[in-house]
Design an enzyme around this catalytic site. Structure first.
Site, PDB file in Angstrom:
ATOM      1  N   ASP A 197      -2.047 -15.462  22.866  1.00  0.00           N
ATOM      2  CA  ASP A 197      -1.770 -15.690  21.443  1.00  0.00           C
ATOM      3  C   ASP A 197      -1.986 -17.177  21.185  1.00  0.00           C
ATOM      4  O   ASP A 197      -1.736 -18.009  22.068  1.00  0.00           O
ATOM      5  CB  ASP A 197      -0.306 -15.313  21.129  1.00  0.00           C
ATOM      6  CG  ASP A 197      -0.026 -15.154  19.631  1.00  0.00           C
ATOM      7  OD1 ASP A 197       0.279 -14.022  19.200  1.00  0.00           O
ATOM      8  OD2 ASP A 197      -0.097 -16.169  18.893  1.00  0.00           O
ATOM      9  N   ASP A 231      -7.518  -4.846   9.133  1.00  0.00           N
ATOM     10  CA  ASP A 231      -7.124  -3.616   8.436  1.00  0.00           C
ATOM     11  C   ASP A 231      -7.015  -3.815   6.935  1.00  0.00           C
ATOM     12  O   ASP A 231      -6.261  -3.128   6.262  1.00  0.00           O
ATOM     13  CB  ASP A 231      -5.798  -3.093   9.025  1.00  0.00           C
ATOM     14  CG  ASP A 231      -4.657  -4.104   8.883  1.00  0.00           C
ATOM     15  OD1 ASP A 231      -4.923  -5.239   8.429  1.00  0.00           O
ATOM     16  OD2 ASP A 231      -3.515  -3.759   9.212  1.00  0.00           O
ATOM     17  N   THR A 237      -4.071  -9.335  15.963  1.00  0.00           N
ATOM     18  CA  THR A 237      -3.700 -10.597  15.348  1.00  0.00           C
ATOM     19  C   THR A 237      -3.534 -10.403  13.840  1.00  0.00           C
ATOM     20  O   THR A 237      -3.986  -9.399  13.287  1.00  0.00           O
ATOM     21  CB  THR A 237      -4.772 -11.673  15.611  1.00  0.00           C
ATOM     22  OG1 THR A 237      -5.980 -11.280  14.956  1.00  0.00           O
ATOM     23  CG2 THR A 237      -5.034 -11.832  17.096  1.00  0.00           C
ATOM     24  N   ARG A 279       4.051   4.516  16.026  1.00  0.00           N
ATOM     25  CA  ARG A 279       2.939   5.433  15.762  1.00  0.00           C
ATOM     26  C   ARG A 279       1.584   4.753  15.948  1.00  0.00           C
ATOM     27  O   ARG A 279       0.615   5.357  16.385  1.00  0.00           O
ATOM     28  CB  ARG A 279       3.055   6.119  14.406  1.00  0.00           C
ATOM     29  CG  ARG A 279       2.662   5.307  13.143  1.00  0.00           C
ATOM     30  CD  ARG A 279       1.151   5.285  12.896  1.00  0.00           C
ATOM     31  NE  ARG A 279       0.764   5.077  11.538  1.00  0.00           N
ATOM     32  CZ  ARG A 279       0.052   4.042  11.096  1.00  0.00           C
ATOM     33  NH1 ARG A 279      -0.333   3.067  11.909  1.00  0.00           N
ATOM     34  NH2 ARG A 279      -0.290   3.963   9.834  1.00  0.00           N
ATOM     35  N   LYS A 302     -10.253  -9.184   6.037  1.00  0.00           N
ATOM     36  CA  LYS A 302      -9.383  -9.461   7.198  1.00  0.00           C
ATOM     37  C   LYS A 302      -9.930  -8.688   8.399  1.00  0.00           C
ATOM     38  O   LYS A 302      -9.682  -7.493   8.548  1.00  0.00           O
ATOM     39  CB  LYS A 302      -7.955  -9.019   6.861  1.00  0.00           C
ATOM     40  CG  LYS A 302      -6.929  -9.156   7.974  1.00  0.00           C
ATOM     41  CD  LYS A 302      -5.513  -9.042   7.371  1.00  0.00           C
ATOM     42  CE  LYS A 302      -4.413  -8.898   8.396  1.00  0.00           C
ATOM     43  NZ  LYS A 302      -4.112  -7.499   8.737  1.00  0.00           N
ATOM     44  N   SER A 336      -9.375   0.506  14.283  1.00  0.00           N
ATOM     45  CA  SER A 336      -8.133   1.075  13.741  1.00  0.00           C
ATOM     46  C   SER A 336      -7.719   0.377  12.448  1.00  0.00           C
ATOM     47  O   SER A 336      -7.670  -0.857  12.394  1.00  0.00           O
ATOM     48  CB  SER A 336      -7.028   0.932  14.789  1.00  0.00           C
ATOM     49  OG  SER A 336      -5.760   1.124  14.208  1.00  0.00           O
ATOM     50  N   VAL A 337      -7.405   1.168  11.436  1.00  0.00           N
ATOM     51  CA  VAL A 337      -6.789   0.596  10.231  1.00  0.00           C
ATOM     52  C   VAL A 337      -5.435   1.246   9.931  1.00  0.00           C
ATOM     53  O   VAL A 337      -4.644   0.697   9.159  1.00  0.00           O
ATOM     54  CB  VAL A 337      -7.713   0.715   8.988  1.00  0.00           C
ATOM     55  CG1 VAL A 337      -8.935  -0.178   9.150  1.00  0.00           C
ATOM     56  CG2 VAL A 337      -8.130   2.139   8.711  1.00  0.00           C
ATOM     57  N   GLU A 376       0.823  -1.211   0.000  1.00  0.00           N
ATOM     58  CA  GLU A 376       0.000   0.000   0.000  1.00  0.00           C
ATOM     59  C   GLU A 376       0.856   1.259   0.000  1.00  0.00           C
ATOM     60  O   GLU A 376       1.939   1.279   0.575  1.00  0.00           O
ATOM     61  CB  GLU A 376      -0.873   0.021   1.262  1.00  0.00           C
ATOM     62  CG  GLU A 376      -1.806  -1.167   1.334  1.00  0.00           C
ATOM     63  CD  GLU A 376      -2.433  -1.348   2.713  1.00  0.00           C
ATOM     64  OE1 GLU A 376      -3.603  -1.735   2.773  1.00  0.00           O
ATOM     65  OE2 GLU A 376      -1.747  -1.109   3.724  1.00  0.00           O
ATOM     66  N   THR A 387       5.600  -9.444   9.143  1.00  0.00           N
ATOM     67  CA  THR A 387       4.279  -9.264   8.532  1.00  0.00           C
ATOM     68  C   THR A 387       4.181  -7.875   7.893  1.00  0.00           C
ATOM     69  O   THR A 387       3.669  -7.710   6.781  1.00  0.00           O
ATOM     70  CB  THR A 387       3.175  -9.416   9.596  1.00  0.00           C
ATOM     71  OG1 THR A 387       3.231 -10.745  10.115  1.00  0.00           O
ATOM     72  CG2 THR A 387       1.788  -9.166   9.015  1.00  0.00           C
TER      73      THR A 387
HETATM   74  P1  NAD Z   1       2.590 -10.471  13.734  1.00  0.00           P
HETATM   75  O1  NAD Z   1       2.418 -11.438  12.628  1.00  0.00           O
HETATM   76  O2  NAD Z   1       3.952 -10.160  14.220  1.00  0.00           O
HETATM   77  O3  NAD Z   1       1.732 -10.950  15.022  1.00  0.00           O
HETATM   78  C1  NAD Z   1       0.426 -11.425  14.931  1.00  0.00           C
HETATM   79  C2  NAD Z   1       0.189 -12.432  16.047  1.00  0.00           C
HETATM   80  O4  NAD Z   1      -1.196 -12.807  16.023  1.00  0.00           O
HETATM   81  C3  NAD Z   1       1.000 -13.715  15.902  1.00  0.00           C
HETATM   82  O5  NAD Z   1       1.793 -13.915  17.054  1.00  0.00           O
HETATM   83  C4  NAD Z   1      -0.060 -14.805  15.733  1.00  0.00           C
HETATM   84  O6  NAD Z   1       0.302 -16.041  16.334  1.00  0.00           O
HETATM   85  C5  NAD Z   1      -1.252 -14.159  16.435  1.00  0.00           C
HETATM   86  N1  NAD Z   1      -2.560 -14.727  16.082  1.00  0.00           N
HETATM   87  C6  NAD Z   1      -3.020 -15.069  14.844  1.00  0.00           C
HETATM   88  N2  NAD Z   1      -4.289 -15.536  14.948  1.00  0.00           N
HETATM   89  C7  NAD Z   1      -4.631 -15.455  16.272  1.00  0.00           C
HETATM   90  C8  NAD Z   1      -5.807 -15.747  17.012  1.00  0.00           C
HETATM   91  N3  NAD Z   1      -6.884 -16.268  16.409  1.00  0.00           N
HETATM   92  N4  NAD Z   1      -5.827 -15.516  18.344  1.00  0.00           N
HETATM   93  C9  NAD Z   1      -4.717 -15.009  18.976  1.00  0.00           C
HETATM   94  N5  NAD Z   1      -3.560 -14.707  18.328  1.00  0.00           N
HETATM   95  C10 NAD Z   1      -3.526 -14.936  16.988  1.00  0.00           C
HETATM   96  O7  NAD Z   1       1.850  -9.132  13.259  1.00  0.00           O
HETATM   97  P2  NAD Z   1       1.980  -7.650  13.843  1.00  0.00           P
HETATM   98  O8  NAD Z   1       3.038  -6.875  13.109  1.00  0.00           O
HETATM   99  O9  NAD Z   1       2.018  -7.683  15.335  1.00  0.00           O
HETATM  100  O10 NAD Z   1       0.586  -7.047  13.348  1.00  0.00           O
HETATM  101  C11 NAD Z   1      -0.633  -7.519  13.918  1.00  0.00           C
HETATM  102  C12 NAD Z   1      -1.775  -7.026  13.089  1.00  0.00           C
HETATM  103  O11 NAD Z   1      -1.883  -5.603  13.192  1.00  0.00           O
HETATM  104  C13 NAD Z   1      -1.631  -7.327  11.589  1.00  0.00           C
HETATM  105  O12 NAD Z   1      -2.869  -7.812  11.122  1.00  0.00           O
HETATM  106  C14 NAD Z   1      -1.292  -5.992  10.979  1.00  0.00           C
HETATM  107  O13 NAD Z   1      -1.729  -5.889   9.644  1.00  0.00           O
HETATM  108  C15 NAD Z   1      -2.038  -5.057  11.890  1.00  0.00           C
HETATM  109  N6  NAD Z   1      -1.511  -3.686  11.959  1.00  0.00           N
HETATM  110  C16 NAD Z   1      -2.418  -2.689  12.022  1.00  0.00           C
HETATM  111  C17 NAD Z   1      -1.980  -1.385  12.137  1.00  0.00           C
HETATM  112  C18 NAD Z   1      -2.981  -0.270  12.260  1.00  0.00           C
HETATM  113  O14 NAD Z   1      -2.617   0.890  12.147  1.00  0.00           O
HETATM  114  N7  NAD Z   1      -4.228  -0.572  12.520  1.00  0.00           N
HETATM  115  C19 NAD Z   1      -0.608  -1.088  12.139  1.00  0.00           C
HETATM  116  C20 NAD Z   1       0.300  -2.143  12.108  1.00  0.00           C
HETATM  117  C21 NAD Z   1      -0.159  -3.455  12.012  1.00  0.00           C
END
Ligand code: NAD
Length: 351
Positions: free
Chosen positions: A169, A235, A209, A120, A239, A300-301, A64, A92
């Site tokens: 987790d 987000d 997650t 942030r 998903k 939050s996205v 993106e 990720t």
């Molecule tokens: P990551 O892959 O490092 O961690 C995700 C964790 O979720 C993993 O440890 C995984 O085992 C766990 N998980 C998966 N399914 C699960 C479930 N059903 N129950 C419990 N735990 C589960 O990812 P990350 O970098 O920590 O990012 C997490 C999420 O946040 C991603 O989806 C990412 O796209 C999103 N994100 C959103 C924003 C925002 O601004 N809203 C910013 C950054 C990341």
């Protein structure tokens, strides 16, 4: 901003230098500083250029671009989201971003943003929770203990004053990692064996997650009245993390509705389901939490203005420091129309 007389070099903050900057300032102090910058930019929301991010989807994830401008400075972030990456030892989410001077179009900062995005996102979550969570919230459930989780926990401590994090987790190794990293942070850490156990006694529930599907991290019967839900992981189209019934019982707060309706939890609802724009709460024109038993939900996205604020924060801390490298990123001949002459001179220089 005037054009420098010499070569136009662009300050570049590498991953190493970003980590040095964070340690130099201190993680919690920087989270508070970032939250102040994001809050200040939400207060002047109306003057920004706003557009849903430009997304390129694939079976594995998404890439993106997130642009915005306040009329004086332009910024964008490049970011990916690939939930299966961790299986291959990859992140990720990775990102980098740029600020440019609107007057000349010249970049004024290029920066890593993988670490900065985690900072942030956490600062924004906590700034929003400060406005919406029950007063004196002390306990947060942290569901999803991956890359973002320690940042989320520390921001809620630094900005909202929580003292306990209840971790869950599906992968217990992630919970162990998170607990280890937060040891010594001053937070009480409780490792939980189920999402139900993690939300016991929590006034704030963070879901963070990563799974490219309509997941149900929280079911309707798990969420009692009066809590604040900080839903981070849903987000992207297709998903999400929350059962739709929770959304129907919640007052939903969003960054930019046009983007959140595509990417957030509310993609599961009718396109005209009422939501509140956060900037109005922060500017004081719309109430946030109005009763003790209300469920508030930050869907939050991640929006471009938050990245712009974070880059602004970093830029304001660089002058006089050794926390950046000068990048020779722009071809900038002394005679602006003699680009080819510059190329010819380079051939004779290298002969
Ligand atoms: P990551 O892959 O490092 O961690 C995700 C964790 O979720 C993993 O440890 C995984 O085992 C766990 N998980 C998966 N399914 C699960 C479930 N059903 N129950 C419990 N735990 C589960 O990812 P990350 O970098 O920590 O990012 C997490 C999420 O946040 C991603 O989806 C990412 O796209 C999103 N994100 C959103 C924003 C925002 O601004 N809203 C910013 C950054 C990341």
């Amino acid at each position: 901003m005037s054009k420098p007389s010499d070569k136009a070099l662009v300050p570049f903050v590498s991953v190493d230098n970003m980590m040095r900057l964070i340690h130099h300032i201190g993680v919690e102090k920087m989270l508070r500083g970032l939250a102040d910058y994001v809050e200040a930019d939400f207060k002047r929301w109306e003057l920004f250029d706003k557009t849903p991010r430009v997304a390129s989807h694939s079976a594995e994830g998404v890439i993106e671009l997130m642009p915005t401008s306040d009329g004086e400075v332009y910024g964008f972030k490049y970011v990916n989201g690939h939930p299966k990456n961790t299986r291959d030892g990859l992140q990720t989410v990775t990102a980098f971003g740029l600020l440019a001077d609107v007057g000349t179009g010249y970049p004024v900062l290029l920066s890593e943003m993988t670490v900065l995005t985690a900072m942030r996102t956490a600062a924004t979550s906590a700034m929003v929770a400060k406005h919406l969570a029950p007063k004196n919230a002390k306990v947060m459930a942290m569901i999803g203990n991956g890359a973002q989780s320690e940042f989320q926990s520390l921001a809620m401590k630094a900005i909202c004053g929580i003292d306990t994090v209840r971790l869950y987790d599906t992968d217990s190794a992630a919970t162990e990692k998170c607990a280890r990293n937060l040891a010594g942070s001053g937070l009480k850490i409780v490792k939980c064996n189920s999402p139900e156990e993690s939300i016991e006694g929590a006034q704030i529930i963070t879901t963070c997650t990563a799974d490219k599907q309509y997941a149900t991290i929280l079911t309707d019967n798990m969420v009692g009245s009066g809590v604040h839900i900080n839903a981070i992981g849903g987000d992207c189209p297709g998903k999400t993390e929350l059962a739709p019934a929770i959304l129907n019982r919640s007052d939903i707060f969003v960054e930019f509705p046009e983007q959140t309706r595509i990417e957030g939890e509310i993609q599961q609802l009718d396109p005209d389901h009422p939501v509140t724009e956060l900037w109005q709460v922060i500017a004081g024109t719309t109430p946030g939490r109005t009763s003790d038993d209300q469920i508030t939900l930050f869907d939050s996205v991640g929006f471009a203005i938050e990245d712009f604020s974070a880059l602004r924060y970093v830029r304001d801390r660089l002058s006089g420091s050794d926390l950046y490298l000068d990048l020779d990123l722009l071809a900038d001949p002394d005679d602006p129309r003699d680009l080819f002459g510059m190329l010819l001179r380079a051939a004779s220089d290298t002969a």
